[in-house]
Design an enzyme around this catalytic site. Structure first.
Site, PDB file in Angstrom:
ATOM      1  N   GLY A  36      76.111  39.153  36.743  1.00 25.24           N
ATOM      2  CA  GLY A  36      74.982  40.000  36.213  1.00 25.24           C
ATOM      3  C   GLY A  36      75.216  40.180  34.517  1.00 25.24           C
ATOM      4  CG  PHE A  72      69.693  43.708  45.013  1.00 25.20           C
ATOM      5  CD1 PHE A  72      68.706  42.999  45.215  1.00 25.20           C
ATOM      6  CD2 PHE A  72      69.985  44.995  44.881  1.00 25.20           C
ATOM      7  CE1 PHE A  72      67.614  43.820  45.494  1.00 25.20           C
ATOM      8  CE2 PHE A  72      68.588  45.793  45.216  1.00 25.20           C
ATOM      9  CZ  PHE A  72      67.398  45.125  45.549  1.00 25.20           C
ATOM     10  CE1 TYR A 140      73.318  33.774  49.738  1.00 22.39           C
ATOM     11  CE2 TYR A 140      71.425  32.087  50.194  1.00 22.39           C
ATOM     12  CZ  TYR A 140      71.948  33.291  49.775  1.00 22.39           C
ATOM     13  OH  TYR A 140      71.047  34.473  49.339  1.00 22.39           O
ATOM     14  CG  HIS A 188      67.694  29.244  41.019  1.00 18.38           C
ATOM     15  ND1 HIS A 188      68.620  30.249  40.881  1.00 18.38           N
ATOM     16  CD2 HIS A 188      67.877  29.221  42.327  1.00 18.38           C
ATOM     17  CE1 HIS A 188      69.055  30.679  41.734  1.00 18.38           C
ATOM     18  NE2 HIS A 188      68.907  30.074  42.647  1.00 18.38           N
ATOM     19  CG  LEU A 189      62.028  23.230  40.534  1.00 18.48           C
ATOM     20  CD1 LEU A 189      62.560  22.175  40.119  1.00 18.48           C
ATOM     21  CD2 LEU A 189      60.974  23.256  41.628  1.00 18.48           C
ATOM     22  NE  ARG A 220      63.559  25.119  49.401  1.00 18.18           N
ATOM     23  CZ  ARG A 220      63.297  23.931  49.947  1.00 18.18           C
ATOM     24  NH1 ARG A 220      62.355  23.641  50.600  1.00 18.18           N
ATOM     25  NH2 ARG A 220      64.584  23.139  50.152  1.00 18.18           N
ATOM     26  CG  ASP A 283      67.529  21.010  48.907  1.00 19.96           C
ATOM     27  OD1 ASP A 283      67.823  22.279  48.961  1.00 19.96           O
ATOM     28  OD2 ASP A 283      67.344  20.577  47.767  1.00 19.96           O
TER      29      ASP A 283
HETATM   30  N1  UDP Z   1      65.150  21.160  42.684  1.00 15.38           N
HETATM   31  C1  UDP Z   1      64.947  19.788  42.173  1.00 15.38           C
HETATM   32  N2  UDP Z   1      65.580  19.883  40.640  1.00 15.38           N
HETATM   33  C2  UDP Z   1      66.220  20.659  40.546  1.00 15.38           C
HETATM   34  C3  UDP Z   1      66.559  21.980  41.098  1.00 15.38           C
HETATM   35  C4  UDP Z   1      65.952  21.956  42.254  1.00 15.38           C
HETATM   36  O1  UDP Z   1      64.118  18.864  42.773  1.00 15.38           O
HETATM   37  O2  UDP Z   1      66.970  20.454  39.131  1.00 15.38           O
HETATM   38  C5  UDP Z   1      64.508  21.347  43.957  1.00 15.38           C
HETATM   39  C6  UDP Z   1      65.342  21.743  45.116  1.00 15.38           C
HETATM   40  O3  UDP Z   1      65.671  20.483  45.839  1.00 15.38           O
HETATM   41  C7  UDP Z   1      64.321  22.551  46.034  1.00 15.38           C
HETATM   42  C8  UDP Z   1      63.424  23.373  45.091  1.00 15.38           C
HETATM   43  O4  UDP Z   1      63.575  22.554  43.783  1.00 15.38           O
HETATM   44  O5  UDP Z   1      63.528  21.753  47.027  1.00 15.38           O
HETATM   45  C9  UDP Z   1      63.959  24.743  44.888  1.00 15.38           C
HETATM   46  O6  UDP Z   1      65.228  24.466  44.547  1.00 15.38           O
HETATM   47  P1  UDP Z   1      65.934  25.926  43.957  1.00 15.38           P
HETATM   48  O7  UDP Z   1      67.395  25.444  43.501  1.00 15.38           O
HETATM   49  O8  UDP Z   1      65.099  26.540  43.010  1.00 15.38           O
HETATM   50  O9  UDP Z   1      65.951  26.904  45.082  1.00 15.38           O
HETATM   51  P2  UDP Z   1      66.243  26.900  46.667  1.00 15.38           P
HETATM   52  O10 UDP Z   1      65.275  26.428  47.744  1.00 15.38           O
HETATM   53  O11 UDP Z   1      67.512  25.986  46.949  1.00 15.38           O
HETATM   54  O12 UDP Z   1      66.755  28.279  47.076  1.00 15.38           O
END
Ligand code: UDP
Length: 336
Positions: A36, A72, A140, A188-189, A220, A283
Protein backbone atom coordinates in the site's frame (compact mmCIF):
# COMPACT_ATOMS: atom_id res chain seq x y z
CA UNK A 1 -19.15 3.12 14.03
CA UNK A 2 -15.42 2.74 14.79
CA UNK A 3 -14.03 0.62 11.96
CA UNK A 4 -10.58 -0.87 11.50
CA UNK A 5 -9.68 -1.23 7.83
CA UNK A 6 -6.75 -3.55 7.23
CA UNK A 7 -5.06 -2.77 3.93
CA UNK A 8 -6.68 0.66 3.92
CA UNK A 9 -3.64 2.09 2.12
CA UNK A 10 -4.16 -0.28 -0.80
CA UNK A 11 -6.22 0.07 -3.95
CA UNK A 12 -9.73 -1.06 -2.96
CA UNK A 13 -9.14 -0.37 0.75
CA UNK A 14 -8.25 3.30 0.22
CA UNK A 15 -11.40 3.91 -1.81
CA UNK A 16 -13.47 2.13 0.85
CA UNK A 17 -11.95 4.28 3.62
CA UNK A 18 -12.99 7.44 1.84
CA UNK A 19 -16.57 6.21 1.40
CA UNK A 20 -16.74 5.10 5.06
CA UNK A 21 -15.31 8.37 6.38
CA UNK A 22 -17.71 10.41 4.27
CA UNK A 23 -20.61 8.38 5.64
CA UNK A 24 -19.56 9.49 9.13
CA UNK A 25 -17.71 6.40 10.36
CA UNK A 26 -14.60 6.66 12.50
CA UNK A 27 -12.02 4.92 10.33
CA UNK A 28 -8.64 3.54 11.40
CA UNK A 29 -6.31 2.01 8.86
CA UNK A 30 -4.01 -0.88 9.74
CA UNK A 31 -1.44 -1.50 7.03
CA UNK A 32 2.20 -2.56 6.87
CA UNK A 33 2.72 -0.51 3.66
CA UNK A 34 4.35 -3.50 1.98
CA UNK A 35 2.10 -2.97 -1.04
CA UNK A 36 0.00 0.00 0.00
CA UNK A 37 0.91 3.69 -0.07
CA UNK A 38 0.95 6.09 2.86
CA UNK A 39 -0.27 8.80 0.46
CA UNK A 40 -3.42 6.77 -0.19
CA UNK A 41 -4.28 6.56 3.50
CA UNK A 42 -6.71 8.81 5.31
CA UNK A 43 -4.43 11.45 6.93
CA UNK A 44 -3.81 10.90 10.62
CA UNK A 45 -5.59 7.56 10.53
CA UNK A 46 -2.80 5.20 9.51
CA UNK A 47 -1.45 2.71 12.02
CA UNK A 48 1.54 0.89 10.57
CA UNK A 49 1.65 -2.68 11.80
CA UNK A 50 1.83 -6.31 10.82
CA UNK A 51 -1.34 -8.33 10.51
CA UNK A 52 0.39 -11.23 12.27
CA UNK A 53 1.32 -9.08 15.29
CA UNK A 54 -1.62 -10.30 17.33
CA UNK A 55 -0.73 -8.54 20.57
CA UNK A 56 -0.34 -5.12 18.93
CA UNK A 57 -3.46 -5.60 16.84
CA UNK A 58 -5.48 -6.62 19.90
CA UNK A 59 -4.28 -3.49 21.69
CA UNK A 60 -5.28 -1.35 18.69
CA UNK A 61 -8.73 -2.92 18.53
CA UNK A 62 -9.26 -2.26 22.23
CA UNK A 63 -7.77 1.20 22.33
CA UNK A 64 -9.72 2.47 19.33
CA UNK A 65 -12.90 0.74 20.55
CA UNK A 66 -13.34 -0.90 17.19
CA UNK A 67 -16.81 -2.28 16.46
CA UNK A 68 -16.14 -3.82 13.01
CA UNK A 69 -13.19 -4.86 10.89
CA UNK A 70 -12.95 -4.64 7.11
CA UNK A 71 -10.15 -6.85 5.90
CA UNK A 72 -8.48 -5.84 2.63
CA UNK A 73 -4.87 -6.63 3.58
CA UNK A 74 -4.06 -9.60 1.38
CA UNK A 75 -1.96 -10.58 -1.58
CA UNK A 76 -4.07 -10.87 -4.72
CA UNK A 77 -2.03 -11.93 -7.73
CA UNK A 78 -2.92 -15.32 -9.14
CA UNK A 79 0.43 -15.87 -10.86
CA UNK A 80 2.42 -14.93 -7.79
CA UNK A 81 0.31 -17.28 -5.69
CA UNK A 82 1.29 -20.13 -8.01
CA UNK A 83 5.00 -19.35 -7.93
CA UNK A 84 5.15 -18.43 -4.22
CA UNK A 85 2.26 -20.15 -2.43
CA UNK A 86 4.02 -19.91 0.94
CA UNK A 87 3.68 -16.14 0.80
CA UNK A 88 -0.04 -16.46 0.16
CA UNK A 89 -0.74 -19.03 2.84
CA UNK A 90 1.31 -17.03 5.36
CA UNK A 91 -0.40 -13.72 4.70
CA UNK A 92 -3.87 -14.57 3.44
CA UNK A 93 -4.45 -17.50 5.79
CA UNK A 94 -2.10 -17.54 8.82
CA UNK A 95 -2.04 -13.75 9.34
CA UNK A 96 -5.76 -13.47 8.61
CA UNK A 97 -6.54 -16.16 11.21
CA UNK A 98 -4.35 -14.27 13.66
CA UNK A 99 -6.46 -11.16 12.94
CA UNK A 100 -9.61 -13.14 13.73
CA UNK A 101 -8.08 -14.22 17.03
CA UNK A 102 -7.09 -10.65 17.88
CA UNK A 103 -10.72 -9.72 17.26
CA UNK A 104 -11.91 -12.48 19.58
CA UNK A 105 -9.50 -11.32 22.27
CA UNK A 106 -10.82 -7.75 21.89
CA UNK A 107 -14.46 -8.80 21.67
CA UNK A 108 -15.00 -7.60 18.08
CA UNK A 109 -17.35 -9.82 16.10
CA UNK A 110 -18.32 -7.91 12.93
CA UNK A 111 -16.24 -8.62 9.87
CA UNK A 112 -16.31 -7.68 6.20
CA UNK A 113 -14.05 -9.80 4.08
CA UNK A 114 -12.57 -9.11 0.64
CA UNK A 115 -13.18 -12.37 -1.15
CA UNK A 116 -12.90 -13.09 -4.82
CA UNK A 117 -14.26 -14.68 -7.94
CA UNK A 118 -11.10 -16.82 -7.81
CA UNK A 119 -12.84 -18.95 -5.18
CA UNK A 120 -15.10 -20.29 -7.96
CA UNK A 121 -12.28 -21.62 -10.16
CA UNK A 122 -13.63 -22.46 -13.59
CA UNK A 123 -17.39 -22.43 -13.03
CA UNK A 124 -19.68 -24.27 -15.36
CA UNK A 125 -22.48 -21.82 -14.78
CA UNK A 126 -22.37 -18.31 -16.30
CA UNK A 127 -23.12 -15.75 -14.99
CA UNK A 128 -21.82 -16.97 -11.65
CA UNK A 129 -24.25 -16.97 -8.73
CA UNK A 130 -23.21 -17.40 -5.11
CA UNK A 131 -24.45 -20.98 -4.91
CA UNK A 132 -22.10 -22.01 -7.71
CA UNK A 133 -19.57 -24.56 -6.35
CA UNK A 134 -16.40 -22.97 -5.03
CA UNK A 135 -13.55 -24.97 -6.52
CA UNK A 136 -10.49 -22.73 -6.78
CA UNK A 137 -7.80 -23.59 -9.29
CA UNK A 138 -4.96 -21.58 -7.75
CA UNK A 139 -3.48 -20.92 -4.29
CA UNK A 140 -4.88 -17.38 -4.19
CA UNK A 141 -8.42 -18.68 -4.57
CA UNK A 142 -7.79 -21.42 -1.97
CA UNK A 143 -6.45 -18.96 0.60
CA UNK A 144 -9.54 -16.79 0.29
CA UNK A 145 -11.84 -19.79 0.47
CA UNK A 146 -10.16 -21.00 3.69
CA UNK A 147 -11.05 -17.72 5.37
CA UNK A 148 -14.61 -17.86 4.05
CA UNK A 149 -14.93 -21.28 5.72
CA UNK A 150 -13.36 -20.02 8.95
CA UNK A 151 -15.84 -17.14 9.03
CA UNK A 152 -18.80 -19.46 8.55
CA UNK A 153 -17.55 -21.53 11.50
CA UNK A 154 -16.87 -18.44 13.66
CA UNK A 155 -20.36 -17.10 12.91
CA UNK A 156 -21.88 -20.38 14.00
CA UNK A 157 -19.74 -21.01 17.08
CA UNK A 158 -19.04 -17.48 18.32
CA UNK A 159 -22.11 -15.64 17.03
CA UNK A 160 -20.07 -13.50 14.63
CA UNK A 161 -21.66 -11.57 11.80
CA UNK A 162 -19.80 -11.26 8.53
CA UNK A 163 -20.04 -10.56 4.84
CA UNK A 164 -17.78 -12.25 2.28
CA UNK A 165 -17.78 -9.93 -0.72
CA UNK A 166 -16.57 -11.74 -3.80
CA UNK A 167 -15.08 -9.17 -6.14
CA UNK A 168 -14.92 -9.59 -9.85
CA UNK A 169 -12.36 -7.35 -11.62
CA UNK A 170 -11.84 -4.14 -9.64
CA UNK A 171 -11.09 -1.26 -12.00
CA UNK A 172 -11.09 2.53 -12.31
CA UNK A 173 -10.27 5.27 -9.85
CA UNK A 174 -12.06 7.90 -7.84
CA UNK A 175 -13.40 10.60 -10.21
CA UNK A 176 -11.67 13.22 -8.05
CA UNK A 177 -8.46 11.85 -9.51
CA UNK A 178 -6.39 11.57 -6.34
CA UNK A 179 -6.80 7.88 -5.48
CA UNK A 180 -6.16 5.12 -7.97
CA UNK A 181 -4.42 1.89 -8.83
CA UNK A 182 -0.67 1.71 -8.17
CA UNK A 183 0.88 -1.74 -8.06
CA UNK A 184 4.55 -2.61 -8.47
CA UNK A 185 4.97 -4.58 -10.57
CA UNK A 186 1.68 -4.00 -12.36
CA UNK A 187 -0.01 -7.07 -13.80
CA UNK A 188 -3.61 -5.94 -14.33
CA UNK A 189 -4.92 -5.35 -17.80
CA UNK A 190 -6.32 -1.80 -17.67
CA UNK A 191 -3.33 -0.14 -15.92
CA UNK A 192 -0.92 -1.92 -18.26
CA UNK A 193 -2.82 -0.79 -21.36
CA UNK A 194 -2.87 2.77 -20.04
CA UNK A 195 0.88 2.58 -19.44
CA UNK A 196 1.21 1.92 -23.18
CA UNK A 197 -0.81 5.08 -23.84
CA UNK A 198 1.57 6.97 -21.52
CA UNK A 199 4.59 5.72 -23.48
CA UNK A 200 5.83 3.66 -20.52
CA UNK A 201 5.44 0.40 -22.44
CA UNK A 202 5.71 -0.25 -26.17
CA UNK A 203 2.70 -2.48 -26.52
CA UNK A 204 0.22 -4.72 -24.76
CA UNK A 205 0.46 -8.49 -24.99
CA UNK A 206 -2.89 -10.23 -25.30
CA UNK A 207 -2.70 -13.47 -23.36
CA UNK A 208 -4.33 -15.83 -25.85
CA UNK A 209 -6.99 -15.36 -28.52
CA UNK A 210 -8.11 -18.97 -28.84
CA UNK A 211 -10.57 -19.04 -25.95
CA UNK A 212 -14.16 -20.11 -26.56
CA UNK A 213 -15.39 -16.49 -26.49
CA UNK A 214 -16.81 -14.28 -29.28
CA UNK A 215 -13.43 -12.72 -30.20
CA UNK A 216 -11.25 -15.46 -28.70
CA UNK A 217 -9.93 -13.35 -25.81
CA UNK A 218 -10.87 -13.74 -22.14
CA UNK A 219 -14.02 -12.10 -20.85
CA UNK A 220 -14.12 -10.42 -17.43
CA UNK A 221 -16.62 -8.40 -15.41
CA UNK A 222 -14.96 -5.06 -14.61
CA UNK A 223 -16.49 -3.25 -11.64
CA UNK A 224 -15.62 0.26 -10.55
CA UNK A 225 -13.64 0.46 -7.32
CA UNK A 226 -16.05 3.05 -5.86
CA UNK A 227 -18.96 0.69 -6.49
CA UNK A 228 -17.06 -1.95 -4.52
CA UNK A 229 -16.44 0.61 -1.76
CA UNK A 230 -20.14 1.50 -1.56
CA UNK A 231 -21.10 -2.17 -1.27
CA UNK A 232 -18.79 -2.45 1.77
CA UNK A 233 -20.48 0.51 3.41
CA UNK A 234 -23.92 -0.95 2.80
CA UNK A 235 -22.89 -4.41 3.98
CA UNK A 236 -22.12 -2.96 7.44
CA UNK A 237 -25.82 -2.31 7.96
CA UNK A 238 -26.80 -5.83 6.99
CA UNK A 239 -24.70 -7.84 9.40
CA UNK A 240 -26.70 -10.29 11.51
CA UNK A 241 -25.13 -12.11 14.50
CA UNK A 242 -24.59 -15.79 13.81
CA UNK A 243 -24.95 -15.31 10.08
CA UNK A 244 -22.85 -14.69 7.01
CA UNK A 245 -23.64 -12.95 3.77
CA UNK A 246 -21.93 -14.19 0.63
CA UNK A 247 -22.26 -11.68 -2.18
CA UNK A 248 -20.86 -11.38 -5.68
CA UNK A 249 -19.85 -7.87 -6.63
CA UNK A 250 -19.81 -7.33 -10.37
CA UNK A 251 -21.81 -5.51 -13.01
CA UNK A 252 -23.15 -8.62 -14.73
CA UNK A 253 -21.58 -7.51 -18.01
CA UNK A 254 -18.55 -9.20 -19.51
CA UNK A 255 -15.92 -7.53 -21.69
CA UNK A 256 -13.21 -9.23 -23.68
CA UNK A 257 -9.57 -8.20 -23.59
CA UNK A 258 -10.00 -6.74 -27.07
CA UNK A 259 -13.02 -4.71 -25.92
CA UNK A 260 -10.94 -3.32 -23.06
CA UNK A 261 -8.21 -2.32 -25.49
CA UNK A 262 -10.75 -0.54 -27.69
CA UNK A 263 -12.24 1.28 -24.69
CA UNK A 264 -8.73 2.42 -23.73
CA UNK A 265 -8.10 3.60 -27.29
CA UNK A 266 -11.30 5.66 -27.16
CA UNK A 267 -10.42 7.13 -23.75
CA UNK A 268 -6.83 8.02 -24.59
CA UNK A 269 -6.87 8.65 -28.34
CA UNK A 270 -3.72 6.50 -28.48
CA UNK A 271 -3.46 3.64 -31.02
CA UNK A 272 -2.13 1.24 -28.30
CA UNK A 273 -0.15 -1.32 -30.29
CA UNK A 274 -0.86 -4.93 -29.40
CA UNK A 275 0.82 -8.27 -29.86
CA UNK A 276 -0.50 -11.75 -29.34
CA UNK A 277 1.09 -13.94 -26.69
CA UNK A 278 0.35 -17.37 -25.24
CA UNK A 279 -2.39 -17.96 -22.71
CA UNK A 280 -1.57 -17.04 -19.12
CA UNK A 281 -1.76 -20.10 -16.86
CA UNK A 282 -4.85 -20.27 -14.71
CA UNK A 283 -7.01 -17.79 -16.69
CA UNK A 284 -10.59 -19.07 -17.03
CA UNK A 285 -12.17 -18.02 -20.36
CA UNK A 286 -15.17 -16.16 -18.92
CA UNK A 287 -15.94 -14.75 -15.45
CA UNK A 288 -19.13 -12.71 -15.19
CA UNK A 289 -21.10 -12.08 -12.00
CA UNK A 290 -24.69 -12.71 -11.25
CA UNK A 291 -24.85 -9.99 -8.60
CA UNK A 292 -28.60 -9.94 -8.12
CA UNK A 293 -28.25 -11.15 -4.54
CA UNK A 294 -26.00 -8.19 -3.66
CA UNK A 295 -28.40 -5.82 -5.38
CA UNK A 296 -31.29 -7.25 -3.42
CA UNK A 297 -29.63 -7.68 -0.01
CA UNK A 298 -27.73 -4.40 -0.01
CA UNK A 299 -30.10 -2.24 -2.09
CA UNK A 300 -26.97 -1.55 -4.13
CA UNK A 301 -26.42 -1.03 -7.82
CA UNK A 302 -23.17 -0.27 -9.61
CA UNK A 303 -23.18 3.42 -10.56
CA UNK A 304 -20.64 2.88 -13.34
CA UNK A 305 -22.68 0.93 -15.81
CA UNK A 306 -20.42 0.83 -18.84
CA UNK A 307 -16.79 0.06 -19.47
CA UNK A 308 -16.03 3.44 -21.08
CA UNK A 309 -16.99 5.33 -17.93
CA UNK A 310 -14.83 3.04 -15.78
CA UNK A 311 -11.84 3.36 -18.11
CA UNK A 312 -12.27 7.17 -18.21
CA UNK A 313 -11.70 7.37 -14.44
CA UNK A 314 -8.70 5.03 -14.67
CA UNK A 315 -7.20 7.18 -17.46
CA UNK A 316 -7.80 10.35 -15.44
CA UNK A 317 -5.76 8.83 -12.60
CA UNK A 318 -2.92 7.39 -14.70
CA UNK A 319 -2.62 10.50 -16.88
CA UNK A 320 -2.23 12.73 -13.83
CA UNK A 321 -0.16 10.20 -11.83
CA UNK A 322 2.16 8.56 -14.37
CA UNK A 323 4.38 7.33 -11.53
CA UNK A 324 1.46 6.44 -9.26
CA UNK A 325 1.53 7.98 -5.79
CA UNK A 326 5.17 8.98 -6.31
CA UNK A 327 3.86 11.57 -8.79
CA UNK A 328 2.52 13.48 -5.78
CA UNK A 329 6.12 13.93 -4.56
CA UNK A 330 5.17 13.18 -1.01
CA UNK A 331 1.90 15.07 -0.88
CA UNK A 332 -0.99 13.21 0.61
CA UNK A 333 -4.07 12.52 -1.39
CA UNK A 334 -6.77 15.17 -1.02
CA UNK A 335 -9.34 14.11 1.52
CA UNK A 336 -11.79 16.97 1.34
N1 UDP B 1 -4.44 -9.77 -19.74
C1 UDP B 1 -3.80 -9.67 -20.97
N2 UDP B 1 -2.60 -9.02 -21.00
C2 UDP B 1 -2.03 -8.44 -19.91
C3 UDP B 1 -2.72 -8.53 -18.67
C4 UDP B 1 -3.92 -9.21 -18.62
O1 UDP B 1 -4.27 -10.18 -21.98
O2 UDP B 1 -0.93 -7.87 -20.02
C5 UDP B 1 -5.74 -10.47 -19.66
C6 UDP B 1 -5.74 -11.64 -18.68
O3 UDP B 1 -5.31 -12.81 -19.35
C7 UDP B 1 -7.22 -11.69 -18.26
C8 UDP B 1 -7.67 -10.24 -18.37
O4 UDP B 1 -6.68 -9.57 -19.15
O5 UDP B 1 -7.95 -12.45 -19.19
C9 UDP B 1 -7.75 -9.56 -17.01
O6 UDP B 1 -6.54 -9.81 -16.33
P1 UDP B 1 -6.16 -9.08 -14.98
O7 UDP B 1 -4.78 -9.52 -14.61
O8 UDP B 1 -6.40 -7.62 -15.12
O9 UDP B 1 -7.24 -9.59 -13.93
P2 UDP B 1 -7.62 -11.09 -13.48
O10 UDP B 1 -8.80 -11.47 -14.33
O11 UDP B 1 -6.44 -11.98 -13.66
O12 UDP B 1 -8.01 -10.92 -12.06
Amino acid sequence: MNILVTGGAGYVGSHACRVLARAGHEVWIYDNLSRGHAAAALPGRLIVGELADRKFLTDVLREKQIAAVMHFAAFALVNESVTDPALYYANNVTAALSLLEAMRAAGVSKFIFSSTTATYGEPQQMPIAEDCPQQPINPYGFTKLVIEHALADYACAYDWSYAALRYFNAAGATPEGDLGEDHTPESHLIPIVLQVALGQRDQITIFGDDYPTPDGTCVRDYIHVDDLATAHLKALDKLIPGQGLQLNLGTGRGHSVREVLDACRRATGHPIPEQLGPRRAGDPPVLVADSRRAQRELAWRPQYEDLDSIVATAWNWHRTHPQGYESDSGNSARWA
